[in-house]
Design an enzyme around this catalytic site. Structure first.
Site, PDB file in Angstrom:
ATOM      1  N   ARG A   8       0.236 -75.318 -49.217  1.00 29.53           N
ATOM      2  CA  ARG A   8      -0.787 -75.720 -50.186  1.00 29.53           C
ATOM      3  C   ARG A   8      -1.863 -76.567 -49.503  1.00 29.53           C
ATOM      4  O   ARG A   8      -3.059 -76.379 -49.746  1.00 29.53           O
ATOM      5  CB  ARG A   8      -0.131 -76.500 -51.327  1.00 29.53           C
ATOM      6  CG  ARG A   8       0.948 -75.713 -52.056  1.00 29.53           C
ATOM      7  CD  ARG A   8       1.556 -76.536 -53.177  1.00 29.53           C
ATOM      8  NE  ARG A   8       2.680 -75.845 -53.807  1.00 29.53           N
ATOM      9  CZ  ARG A   8       3.274 -76.259 -54.924  1.00 29.53           C
ATOM     10  NH1 ARG A   8       2.877 -77.373 -55.512  1.00 29.53           N
ATOM     11  NH2 ARG A   8       4.274 -75.579 -55.434  1.00 29.53           N
ATOM     12  N   GLU A  56      -4.840 -69.930 -67.751  1.00 29.75           N
ATOM     13  CA  GLU A  56      -4.943 -69.027 -66.609  1.00 29.75           C
ATOM     14  C   GLU A  56      -5.819 -67.809 -66.896  1.00 29.75           C
ATOM     15  O   GLU A  56      -6.483 -67.287 -65.977  1.00 29.75           O
ATOM     16  CB  GLU A  56      -3.544 -68.588 -66.164  1.00 29.75           C
ATOM     17  CG  GLU A  56      -2.743 -69.671 -65.468  1.00 29.75           C
ATOM     18  CD  GLU A  56      -2.084 -70.661 -66.427  1.00 29.75           C
ATOM     19  OE1 GLU A  56      -1.533 -71.667 -65.950  1.00 29.75           O
ATOM     20  OE2 GLU A  56      -2.121 -70.397 -67.657  1.00 29.75           O
ATOM     21  N   PHE A  81       1.882 -67.329 -62.930  1.00 27.72           N
ATOM     22  CA  PHE A  81       0.974 -67.370 -64.070  1.00 27.72           C
ATOM     23  C   PHE A  81      -0.290 -66.547 -63.833  1.00 27.72           C
ATOM     24  O   PHE A  81      -0.790 -65.892 -64.745  1.00 27.72           O
ATOM     25  CB  PHE A  81       0.615 -68.814 -64.414  1.00 27.72           C
ATOM     26  CG  PHE A  81       1.806 -69.652 -64.788  1.00 27.72           C
ATOM     27  CD1 PHE A  81       2.799 -69.144 -65.594  1.00 27.72           C
ATOM     28  CD2 PHE A  81       1.942 -70.938 -64.307  1.00 27.72           C
ATOM     29  CE1 PHE A  81       3.909 -69.900 -65.929  1.00 27.72           C
ATOM     30  CE2 PHE A  81       3.046 -71.714 -64.634  1.00 27.72           C
ATOM     31  CZ  PHE A  81       4.036 -71.188 -65.444  1.00 27.72           C
TER      32      PHE A  81
END
Length: 317
Positions: A8, A56, A81
């Site tokens: 990340r 989303e 998602f």
């Protein structure tokens, strides 16, 4: 214990560098600035980050609007998602018009779902996106490769998806290891008794299994397939012709993922036995990745045994 790094953080570092030199770059998140470790991007480029909240579908719609206006949006949230809750938007608003939207999906597979549980593990994301025409799909092995993958997808037109982890992701390659989008690569060439294909955070287990096979006198060729789509059919078919049997090791459902892609390629062009190791039509528990891999048929011993079985199925003619 294996060295860990944060995929990340790698995404954020790459996006900051891209935004520094390209005014089109914009980051869109869905209440996931913290999840994606994106605060440094927000501080450096506050006018180029949009937080749509826990929405989303709106995330993807916003990204498609920006792309249609000439911007280069990166839409980042949990992989589960963005590929399921926003599946229609990905298909109709990004895929159909071939828009230049780059998607980042965190918590890919069992190897990344120990924090939020099974609801936040992306286990079907690759299979879903493989069906979207023109979608580039990348499953990097570690943080260094993730950063290079972000740079790579920024250079190509059209939609792309990069699957990343939880932030506690094993380091596989040296920092100077190159990354070429769309190209699989041979990591071990110990022989041609069997081919092993793998990618992502389970790749270290495939490496260990191939080394164990070598100790047992079984020569395996290990290929990392970080770009699942478009598939590097040339290298894959060359490997299958030489080895005549294969095992695919992936942190995904066996239906629709890398194993399906390899099996489809083999059945159409180079029919050989292909054994697919992954989640066998079952939802896993949540927890630390190593015991989960062991429980669901992805231990090093499981890979070794599958390779031995694949070798026994080879046609000699």
């Amino acid at each position: 214990m294996a060295e860990l790094a944060n995929t990340r953080v790698a995404v954020t570092e790459a996006l900051i560098e891209l935004a520094d030199r390209d005014p089109r770059v914009v980051l869109i998140v869905a209440d996931t600035v913290g999840v994606l470790k994106a605060l440094p991007f927000k501080e450096k480029h506050p006018d180029r980050i949009i937080d749509v909240g826990i929405a989303e579908q709106g995330l993807v719609a916003c990204a498609s609007g920006l792309a249609s206006s000439g911007m280069l949006p990166f839409a980042a949230t949990y992989g589960v998602f963005i590929t399921m809750r926003a599946c229609e938007q990905v298909r109709s608003f990004v895929g159909y018009p071939k828009l230049n939207v780059k998607m980042i999906g965190a918590n890919g597979g069992m190897g990344a779902g120990e924090r939020e549980g099974v609801t936040h593990q992306a286990l079907e994301d690759i299979g879903i996106l493989r069906m979207v025409p023109g979608m580039t799909i990348v499953v990097p092995a570690d943080a260094g490769q993730t950063k290079k993958a972000v740079f790579a997808v920024a250079e190509i037109p059209g939609p792309a998806y990069i699957r990343i982890g939880s932030g506690r992701d094993p380091v596989v390659f040296d920092e100077d290891e190159p990354f070429e989008l769309g190209k699989a690569r041979v990591l071990r060439r110990n022989g041609a008794d069997v081919a092993v294909f793998s990618n992502g955070f389970i790749l270290p287990r495939a490496i260990t299994a191939v080394e164990e096979l070598d100790r047992r006198g079984i020569g395996a060729t290990l290929v990392e397939v970080h770009t699942v789509k478009p598939l590097d059919e040339e290298l894959i078919l060359d490997t299958l012709r030489n080895c005549k049997a294969a095992v695919v090791v992936e942190d995904h459902f066996t239906i629709g993922g890398l194993g399906s892609a390899i099996a489809e390629c083999a059945s159409e062009h180079q029919p050989v036995p292909v054994i697919r190791l992954g989640l066998q039509d079952v939802f896993p528990e949540s927890g630390d990745p190593d015991p989960l891999y062991d429980k669901y048929g992805l231990s090093v011993d499981d890979i070794v045994e599958a390779a031995i079985r694949a070798k026994s199925l080879r046609r000699t003619a």
